[in-house]
Write a protein that holds these residues in place. Structure first.
Motif, PDB file in Angstrom:
ATOM      1  N   TYR A  32      44.853  42.160  39.380  1.00 28.38           N
ATOM      2  CA  TYR A  32      46.272  41.828  39.871  1.00 28.38           C
ATOM      3  C   TYR A  32      45.935  40.303  40.519  1.00 28.38           C
ATOM      4  O   TYR A  32      44.531  39.931  40.957  1.00 28.38           O
ATOM      5  CB  TYR A  32      46.377  42.531  40.932  1.00 28.38           C
ATOM      6  CG  TYR A  32      45.723  42.825  42.325  1.00 28.38           C
ATOM      7  CD1 TYR A  32      44.232  43.529  42.146  1.00 28.38           C
ATOM      8  CD2 TYR A  32      46.109  42.028  43.396  1.00 28.38           C
ATOM      9  CE1 TYR A  32      43.653  43.402  43.365  1.00 28.38           C
ATOM     10  CE2 TYR A  32      45.114  42.025  44.390  1.00 28.38           C
ATOM     11  CZ  TYR A  32      43.912  42.655  44.344  1.00 28.38           C
ATOM     12  OH  TYR A  32      43.218  42.660  45.431  1.00 28.38           O
ATOM     13  N   TYR A  33      47.042  39.727  40.897  1.00 29.29           N
ATOM     14  CA  TYR A  33      46.785  38.666  41.712  1.00 29.29           C
ATOM     15  C   TYR A  33      47.915  38.797  42.907  1.00 29.29           C
ATOM     16  O   TYR A  33      49.067  39.473  42.641  1.00 29.29           O
ATOM     17  CB  TYR A  33      47.220  37.317  40.972  1.00 29.29           C
ATOM     18  CG  TYR A  33      47.581  36.155  41.735  1.00 29.29           C
ATOM     19  CD1 TYR A  33      46.510  35.445  42.607  1.00 29.29           C
ATOM     20  CD2 TYR A  33      48.932  35.800  42.156  1.00 29.29           C
ATOM     21  CE1 TYR A  33      46.650  34.476  43.540  1.00 29.29           C
ATOM     22  CE2 TYR A  33      49.089  34.688  43.000  1.00 29.29           C
ATOM     23  CZ  TYR A  33      48.171  34.004  43.425  1.00 29.29           C
ATOM     24  OH  TYR A  33      48.344  33.093  44.604  1.00 29.29           O
ATOM     25  N   SER A  34      47.562  38.170  43.895  1.00 35.70           N
ATOM     26  CA  SER A  34      48.546  38.695  45.071  1.00 35.70           C
ATOM     27  C   SER A  34      48.433  37.399  45.942  1.00 35.70           C
ATOM     28  O   SER A  34      47.497  37.053  46.566  1.00 35.70           O
ATOM     29  CB  SER A  34      48.306  39.677  45.840  1.00 35.70           C
ATOM     30  OG  SER A  34      49.056  40.094  46.720  1.00 35.70           O
ATOM     31  N   VAL A  79      42.190  38.781  40.868  1.00 35.76           N
ATOM     32  CA  VAL A  79      42.179  37.299  40.147  1.00 35.76           C
ATOM     33  C   VAL A  79      42.506  36.216  41.407  1.00 35.76           C
ATOM     34  O   VAL A  79      43.454  36.230  41.959  1.00 35.76           O
ATOM     35  CB  VAL A  79      43.290  37.147  39.044  1.00 35.76           C
ATOM     36  CG1 VAL A  79      43.252  35.534  38.499  1.00 35.76           C
ATOM     37  CG2 VAL A  79      43.318  38.149  38.030  1.00 35.76           C
ATOM     38  N   THR A  80      41.574  35.341  41.499  1.00 35.50           N
ATOM     39  CA  THR A  80      41.782  34.347  42.600  1.00 35.50           C
ATOM     40  C   THR A  80      41.951  32.958  41.933  1.00 35.50           C
ATOM     41  O   THR A  80      41.403  32.629  40.746  1.00 35.50           O
ATOM     42  CB  THR A  80      40.211  34.493  43.335  1.00 35.50           C
ATOM     43  OG1 THR A  80      39.265  34.041  42.706  1.00 35.50           O
ATOM     44  CG2 THR A  80      40.219  35.747  44.080  1.00 35.50           C
ATOM     45  N   ILE A  86      40.946  29.689  37.450  1.00 35.05           N
ATOM     46  CA  ILE A  86      40.856  30.705  38.013  1.00 35.05           C
ATOM     47  C   ILE A  86      39.512  31.074  38.294  1.00 35.05           C
ATOM     48  O   ILE A  86      38.243  30.595  37.716  1.00 35.05           O
ATOM     49  CB  ILE A  86      41.502  32.117  37.414  1.00 35.05           C
ATOM     50  CG1 ILE A  86      40.910  32.411  36.133  1.00 35.05           C
ATOM     51  CG2 ILE A  86      42.910  31.928  37.277  1.00 35.05           C
ATOM     52  CD1 ILE A  86      41.139  33.496  35.408  1.00 35.05           C
ATOM     53  N   GLY A  87      39.065  31.920  39.535  1.00 34.35           N
ATOM     54  CA  GLY A  87      37.789  32.344  39.914  1.00 34.35           C
ATOM     55  C   GLY A  87      36.946  33.094  38.943  1.00 34.35           C
ATOM     56  O   GLY A  87      37.565  33.443  37.935  1.00 34.35           O
ATOM     57  N   ASN A  88      35.466  33.146  38.921  1.00 33.28           N
ATOM     58  CA  ASN A  88      34.602  33.960  38.221  1.00 33.28           C
ATOM     59  C   ASN A  88      35.343  35.464  38.183  1.00 33.28           C
ATOM     60  O   ASN A  88      35.591  36.130  39.376  1.00 33.28           O
ATOM     61  CB  ASN A  88      33.061  34.065  38.522  1.00 33.28           C
ATOM     62  CG  ASN A  88      32.759  32.562  38.306  1.00 33.28           C
ATOM     63  OD1 ASN A  88      33.131  31.974  37.330  1.00 33.28           O
ATOM     64  ND2 ASN A  88      31.722  32.206  38.982  1.00 33.28           N
ATOM     65  N   LYS A 111      43.083  33.780  28.792  1.00 36.38           N
ATOM     66  CA  LYS A 111      41.763  33.709  28.568  1.00 36.38           C
ATOM     67  C   LYS A 111      41.057  34.841  28.084  1.00 36.38           C
ATOM     68  O   LYS A 111      39.931  34.951  27.777  1.00 36.38           O
ATOM     69  CB  LYS A 111      40.995  33.659  29.929  1.00 36.38           C
ATOM     70  CG  LYS A 111      41.216  32.246  30.397  1.00 36.38           C
ATOM     71  CD  LYS A 111      40.265  31.855  31.674  1.00 36.38           C
ATOM     72  CE  LYS A 111      40.162  30.139  31.755  1.00 36.38           C
ATOM     73  NZ  LYS A 111      39.382  30.167  32.721  1.00 36.38           N
ATOM     74  N   ASN A 112      42.078  36.274  27.939  1.00 33.69           N
ATOM     75  CA  ASN A 112      41.450  37.545  27.619  1.00 33.69           C
ATOM     76  C   ASN A 112      42.525  37.900  26.381  1.00 33.69           C
ATOM     77  O   ASN A 112      43.241  38.571  26.841  1.00 33.69           O
ATOM     78  CB  ASN A 112      41.532  38.598  28.655  1.00 33.69           C
ATOM     79  CG  ASN A 112      40.256  38.275  29.657  1.00 33.69           C
ATOM     80  OD1 ASN A 112      39.264  38.476  29.327  1.00 33.69           O
ATOM     81  ND2 ASN A 112      40.740  37.522  30.753  1.00 33.69           N
TER      82      ASN A 112
END
Ligand SMILES: Cc1cc2nc3c(=O)[nH]c(=O)nc-3n(C[C@H](O)[C@H](O)[C@H](O)COP(=O)(O)O)c2cc1C
Length: 150
Positions: free
Chosen positions: A7-9, A32-33, A59-61, A93-94
């Motif tokens: 998720y992203y928030s 997801v950051t 996006i972050g790792n 990316k996926n």
């Protein structure tokens, strides 16, 4: 069944549903950051601009590989009737996402369009989708809608 929740928030609303599903399923969870600053009024305006442009952002790792899971549950806020850009980027990316369910969180409108956006970008139809209003999350009345994904 091994499940990953992704998720992203921006303001912790979608996060509440993700944490709820994690507690129910005992699933792994990936937030997801992004280093892009979507905070505050200026960040909100940037979110509008990026979502209209369907911009792929940094996006972050990531901790988990969705390919290791039987199913993936993805949670996104509605951004201009589209997937929020961090989730749009994650999906791009996926590209081997298979068994995906979606929970879509928004203030009022655009939920169906987000589902269509997901299918267009990922090339797969979600197994299950649930639309949750921000108000239902703030009032703690979202659980039945979230349970539809269990
Ligand atoms: C850039 C941006 C665009 C948005 N566009 C919509 C929209 O089209 N429809 C809607 O109902 N809500 C829209 N919203 C509201 C969010 O979907 C809603 O506040 C959601 O609960 C935020 O979840 P979060 O706290 O997990 O980030 C938008 C919010 C942002 C930041």
């Amino acid at each position: 069944m091994k499940t990953l929740i992704v998720y992203y928030s921006r303001s912790n609303t979608t996060k509440k549903v993700a944490e709820y599903l994690k507690s129910k399923l005992g699933a792994d969870i990936e937030e997801v950051t992004t280093p892009v600053n979507y905070g505050g009024a200026i960040g909100y305006a940037k979110g509008i601009k990026d979502s209209v442009q369907e911009k792929v952002i940094e996006i972050g790792n990531l901790k988990y590989d969705p390919g290791d899971y039987d199913r993936v549950i993805i949670g996104t806020p509605v951004w201009t009737s589209k997937l929020a850009n961090p989730i749009l980027t994650y999906i791009k990316k996926n590209n081997s996402l298979k068994n995906v369910s979606l929970f879509i969180v928004g203030k009022s409108n655009g939920f169906e369009k987000v589902e269509e956006h997901f299918t267009k970008v990922s090339g797969v139809k979600p197994q299950k989708t649930t639309y949750i209003l921000e108000k239902e999350i703030n009032d703690n009345t979202f659980e039945n809608k979230a349970d539809a994904l269990l």
